[in-house]
Design a protein around this motif. Structure first.
Motif, PDB file in Angstrom:
ATOM      1  N   LYS A  19       0.866  -1.183   0.000  1.00 28.40           N
ATOM      2  CA  LYS A  19       0.000   0.000   0.000  1.00 28.40           C
ATOM      3  C   LYS A  19       0.901   1.232   0.000  1.00 28.40           C
ATOM      4  CE  LYS A  19      -4.373   1.551   2.017  1.00 28.40           C
ATOM      5  NZ  LYS A  19      -5.162   1.344   0.792  1.00 28.40           N
ATOM      6  N   CYS A  20       1.297   1.633  -1.199  1.00 28.90           N
ATOM      7  CA  CYS A  20       2.202   2.770  -1.342  1.00 28.90           C
ATOM      8  C   CYS A  20       1.605   3.782  -2.315  1.00 28.90           C
ATOM      9  CB  CYS A  20       3.586   2.317  -1.817  1.00 28.90           C
ATOM     10  SG  CYS A  20       3.602   1.470  -3.403  1.00 28.90           S
ATOM     11  N   GLY A  21       1.972   5.033  -2.131  1.00 28.88           N
ATOM     12  CA  GLY A  21       1.379   6.098  -2.916  1.00 28.88           C
ATOM     13  C   GLY A  21       1.602   5.963  -4.404  1.00 28.88           C
ATOM     14  N   GLY A  22       2.732   5.390  -4.800  1.00 29.86           N
ATOM     15  CA  GLY A  22       3.026   5.252  -6.219  1.00 29.86           C
ATOM     16  C   GLY A  22       1.986   4.441  -6.953  1.00 29.86           C
ATOM     17  N   ASN A  23       1.438   3.416  -6.297  1.00 26.45           N
ATOM     18  CA  ASN A  23       0.384   2.616  -6.927  1.00 26.45           C
ATOM     19  C   ASN A  23      -0.847   3.465  -7.242  1.00 26.45           C
ATOM     20  OD1 ASN A  23       1.977   0.352  -6.662  1.00 26.45           O
ATOM     21  ND2 ASN A  23       0.909  -0.440  -4.867  1.00 26.45           N
ATOM     22  N   TYR A  24      -1.169   4.384  -6.323  1.00 28.31           N
ATOM     23  CA  TYR A  24      -2.357   5.209  -6.502  1.00 28.31           C
ATOM     24  C   TYR A  24      -2.092   6.343  -7.485  1.00 28.31           C
ATOM     25  CZ  TYR A  24      -4.179   2.474  -2.688  1.00 28.31           C
ATOM     26  OH  TYR A  24      -4.607   1.420  -1.906  1.00 28.31           O
ATOM     27  N   ALA A  25      -0.880   6.895  -7.459  1.00 32.25           N
ATOM     28  CA  ALA A  25      -0.536   7.936  -8.427  1.00 32.25           C
ATOM     29  C   ALA A  25      -0.607   7.396  -9.854  1.00 32.25           C
ATOM     30  CB  ALA A  25       0.863   8.475  -8.131  1.00 32.25           C
ATOM     31  N   SER A  26      -0.122   6.177 -10.040  1.00 30.23           N
ATOM     32  CA  SER A  26      -0.113   5.601 -11.385  1.00 30.23           C
ATOM     33  C   SER A  26      -1.506   5.208 -11.861  1.00 30.23           C
ATOM     34  CB  SER A  26       0.811   4.378 -11.442  1.00 30.23           C
ATOM     35  OG  SER A  26       0.310   3.327 -10.640  1.00 30.23           O
ATOM     36  N   SER A  27      -2.464   5.139 -10.924  1.00 33.13           N
ATOM     37  CA  SER A  27      -3.844   4.786 -11.307  1.00 33.13           C
ATOM     38  C   SER A  27      -4.651   5.991 -11.755  1.00 33.13           C
ATOM     39  CB  SER A  27      -4.562   4.114 -10.135  1.00 33.13           C
ATOM     40  OG  SER A  27      -4.927   5.074  -9.140  1.00 33.13           O
ATOM     41  N   LEU A  28      -4.149   7.198 -11.531  1.00 31.22           N
ATOM     42  CA  LEU A  28      -4.954   8.389 -11.783  1.00 31.22           C
ATOM     43  C   LEU A  28      -5.250   8.590 -13.269  1.00 31.22           C
ATOM     44  CD1 LEU A  28      -3.317  10.864  -9.232  1.00 31.22           C
ATOM     45  CD2 LEU A  28      -5.371   9.457  -8.948  1.00 31.22           C
ATOM     46  N   ALA A  29      -4.274   8.291 -14.125  1.00 29.83           N
ATOM     47  CA  ALA A  29      -4.522   8.435 -15.566  1.00 29.83           C
ATOM     48  C   ALA A  29      -5.648   7.507 -16.014  1.00 29.83           C
ATOM     49  CB  ALA A  29      -3.239   8.150 -16.343  1.00 29.83           C
ATOM     50  N   ALA A  30      -5.666   6.291 -15.453  1.00 31.42           N
ATOM     51  CA  ALA A  30      -6.724   5.344 -15.794  1.00 31.42           C
ATOM     52  C   ALA A  30      -8.070   5.804 -15.246  1.00 31.42           C
ATOM     53  CB  ALA A  30      -6.373   3.959 -15.256  1.00 31.42           C
ATOM     54  N   GLN A  31      -8.076   6.429 -14.074  1.00 32.77           N
ATOM     55  CA  GLN A  31      -9.323   6.960 -13.530  1.00 32.77           C
ATOM     56  C   GLN A  31      -9.865   8.090 -14.405  1.00 32.77           C
ATOM     57  OE1 GLN A  31      -9.590   7.691  -9.301  1.00 32.77           O
ATOM     58  NE2 GLN A  31      -8.000   6.204  -8.845  1.00 32.77           N
ATOM     59  N   LEU A  32      -8.974   8.929 -14.905  1.00 34.86           N
ATOM     60  CA  LEU A  32      -9.402   9.983 -15.820  1.00 34.86           C
ATOM     61  C   LEU A  32      -9.981   9.383 -17.104  1.00 34.86           C
ATOM     62  CD1 LEU A  32      -6.504  12.580 -15.447  1.00 34.86           C
ATOM     63  CD2 LEU A  32      -8.842  12.777 -14.570  1.00 34.86           C
ATOM     64  N   GLU A  33      -9.333   8.308 -17.586  1.00 34.84           N
ATOM     65  CA  GLU A  33      -9.827   7.605 -18.764  1.00 34.84           C
ATOM     66  C   GLU A  33     -11.243   7.086 -18.513  1.00 34.84           C
ATOM     67  OE1 GLU A  33      -8.238   4.026 -21.700  1.00 34.84           O
ATOM     68  OE2 GLU A  33      -8.001   3.814 -19.526  1.00 34.84           O
ATOM     69  N   ALA A  34     -11.469   6.539 -17.305  1.00 31.46           N
ATOM     70  CA  ALA A  34     -12.800   6.030 -16.966  1.00 31.46           C
ATOM     71  C   ALA A  34     -13.840   7.143 -16.986  1.00 31.46           C
ATOM     72  CB  ALA A  34     -12.751   5.356 -15.593  1.00 31.46           C
ATOM     73  N   LYS A  35     -13.504   8.278 -16.407  1.00 36.27           N
ATOM     74  CA  LYS A  35     -14.457   9.395 -16.382  1.00 36.27           C
ATOM     75  C   LYS A  35     -14.769   9.892 -17.782  1.00 36.27           C
ATOM     76  CE  LYS A  35     -13.380  11.055 -11.718  1.00 36.27           C
ATOM     77  NZ  LYS A  35     -14.706  10.685 -11.196  1.00 36.27           N
ATOM     78  N   GLN A  36     -13.760   9.889 -18.646  1.00 34.71           N
ATOM     79  CA  GLN A  36     -13.985  10.318 -20.023  1.00 34.71           C
ATOM     80  C   GLN A  36     -14.970   9.416 -20.754  1.00 34.71           C
ATOM     81  OE1 GLN A  36      -9.990  10.348 -21.525  1.00 34.71           O
ATOM     82  NE2 GLN A  36      -9.426  12.226 -20.430  1.00 34.71           N
ATOM     83  N   HIS A  37     -15.099   8.186 -20.286  1.00 38.72           N
ATOM     84  CA  HIS A  37     -16.035   7.239 -20.889  1.00 38.72           C
ATOM     85  C   HIS A  37     -17.329   7.113 -20.071  1.00 38.72           C
ATOM     86  CE1 HIS A  37     -12.346   6.019 -23.062  1.00 38.72           C
ATOM     87  NE2 HIS A  37     -13.189   5.635 -24.002  1.00 38.72           N
ATOM     88  N   GLY A  38     -17.544   8.055 -19.161  1.00 37.11           N
ATOM     89  CA  GLY A  38     -18.781   8.077 -18.394  1.00 37.11           C
ATOM     90  C   GLY A  38     -18.870   7.034 -17.309  1.00 37.11           C
ATOM     91  N   CYS A  39     -17.721   6.554 -16.828  1.00 40.56           N
ATOM     92  CA  CYS A  39     -17.695   5.510 -15.790  1.00 40.56           C
ATOM     93  C   CYS A  39     -17.269   6.081 -14.450  1.00 40.56           C
ATOM     94  CB  CYS A  39     -16.760   4.379 -16.199  1.00 40.56           C
ATOM     95  SG  CYS A  39     -17.291   3.517 -17.696  1.00 40.56           S
ATOM     96  N   ASP A  40     -17.622   5.365 -13.387  1.00 38.24           N
ATOM     97  CA  ASP A  40     -17.326   5.831 -12.033  1.00 38.24           C
ATOM     98  C   ASP A  40     -15.910   5.509 -11.596  1.00 38.24           C
ATOM     99  OD1 ASP A  40     -20.171   6.634 -11.193  1.00 38.24           O
ATOM    100  OD2 ASP A  40     -20.433   4.570 -11.882  1.00 38.24           O
TER     101      ASP A  40
END
Length: 362
Positions: free
Chosen positions: A201-222
């Motif tokens: 459980k380290c911050g780098g894992n969550y930082a690297s997930s942010l681009a994918a989260q933005l991708e999800a929002k761009q496709h109307g996903c939560d």
């Protein structure tokens, strides 16, 4: 190793009226209590300078190792107010062991379990007035963390490390009721690979997930669903912040096996409780193709995500490049909601704690 964190109480607490206003609508991660736990580790002295003191900013040298090499870890757990006014933690020993495991992976010093537990408990006692009242789903969220604070530019484990715990009142995750969410199946990004930091459980894992989260929002996903490979095919891993679980028509509760994913506290608890709901817990690889086929033919009846913040989140739909599908008619499943309610009932003292998961703080 003392396992004690003496209290130095703040002289400037948040005024009582202001605190009550915050507790009426705390949100998540927006407000913080009056105190924090701290301790320091150096290669020469080991762990020392333990205390509970006023919440205060850090002063870091611009060369502090964490700012350049991301050597840090964290945890997340909650304190719950029961109907009789007492305050309890849920499986903090699990968090302490996972914290030590994350430290080993990030080449940080391991904090002894007794220090982890003492720091969390003493902070909750110091700021007990910040634990929301019982009767809903509000709680006091606790964030233990550790980072490389040595002033040094060089790629090696730091010789000075800072440990802290801060606390933040949290309201119900689903303020308007529990509804299903939609996940974007990323074909572009992966969360972790074998031998990587996926289980830490380290911050780098969550930082690297942010681009994918933005991708999800761009496709109307939560949120996003990560696979173990790019290209939109492979084994299911995690959502952006939670573990994934499937319920099948044959009575199995299936979740991806550990290795490159986080060993979640809620995930572990649900696996232990599955039998009480007539479900057989199974940990194994699950392919995206299996999920899609199961949703289509009804062999996968419910899907949900599990984590500390939201406890259990029903997942009712998935989207990927060129496709989308629903699960269970597109509404939260009955067993998902029943599991969620039972976990909450244990945490808030409304159901018997048969597993010895609760730890009283006050």
């Amino acid at each position: 190793m003392t396992g004690t964190f003496p209290l130095v109480r703040t002289t400037e607490p948040v005024p009582e009226a202001e605190r009550h206003g915050i507790l009426a609508a705390p949100g998540f991660g927006k407000f913080f209590t009056d105190h924090m736990a701290t301790a320091t580790w150096t290669s020469a002295e080991g762990w020392h300078e333990r205390r509970i003191g006023p919440l205060a900013p850090y002063t870091l040298h611009p060369s502090a190792a964490v700012l350049h090499y991301a050597q840090e870890i964290f945890e997340g757990l909650k304190a719950y107010r029961h109907a009789d006014g007492s305050v309890w933690l849920f499986r903090p020993e699990f968090n302490a062991r996972r914290f030590a495991g994350s430290a080993r992976r990030l080449a940080l010093p391991e904090l002894p379990e007794e220090d982890f537990l003492a720091s969390v408990e003493e902070l909750v006692r110091a700021d007990e007035a910040w634990v929301p009242a019982s009767g809903g789903e509000a709680s006091l969220y606790l964030r233990p963390y550790m980072f490389a604070s040595e002033a040094f530019l060089g790629v090696r484990p730091a010789d000075r490390v800072t440990y802290s715990v801060i606390a933040s009142p949290a309201g119900p995750y689903f303020a308007s009721g529990v509804t299903g969410i939609t996940l974007w199946v990323s074909g572009e990004y992966t969360r972790a690979g074998r031998g990587g930091t996926g289980a830490a459980k380290c911050g780098g894992n969550y930082a690297s997930s942010l681009a994918a989260q933005l991708e999800a929002k761009q496709h109307g996903c939560d949120q996003v669903l990560f696979l173990d490979d790019t290209g939109g095919e492979g084994d299911l891993e995690e959502s952006g912040t939670m573990n994934l679980c499937l319920i099948t028509s044959s009575g199995e509760l299936v979740t991806p096996a550990l290795g490159t994913i986080l060993d979640g506290v809620t995930r572990s608890s649900i696996l232990a409780l599955a039998g009480e709901f007539g479900l057989a817990p199974v940990e194994r690889a699950i392919t995206l193709a299996e999920l899609r086929a199961g949703a289509a033919d009804g062999t996968v009846t419910e899907v949900f995500a599990a984590g500390t913040a939201a406890v259990i989140t029903p997942i009712t739909a998935f989207k990927g490049e060129g496709y989308e599908f629903t699960v269970g008619g597109g509404t939260p499943g009955k067993q998902t909601l029943a599991l969620r309610e039972h976990v909450l009932d244990i945490q808030y003292g409304r159901a018997e704690d048969r597993h010895g998961w609760l730890r009283r703080v006050s």
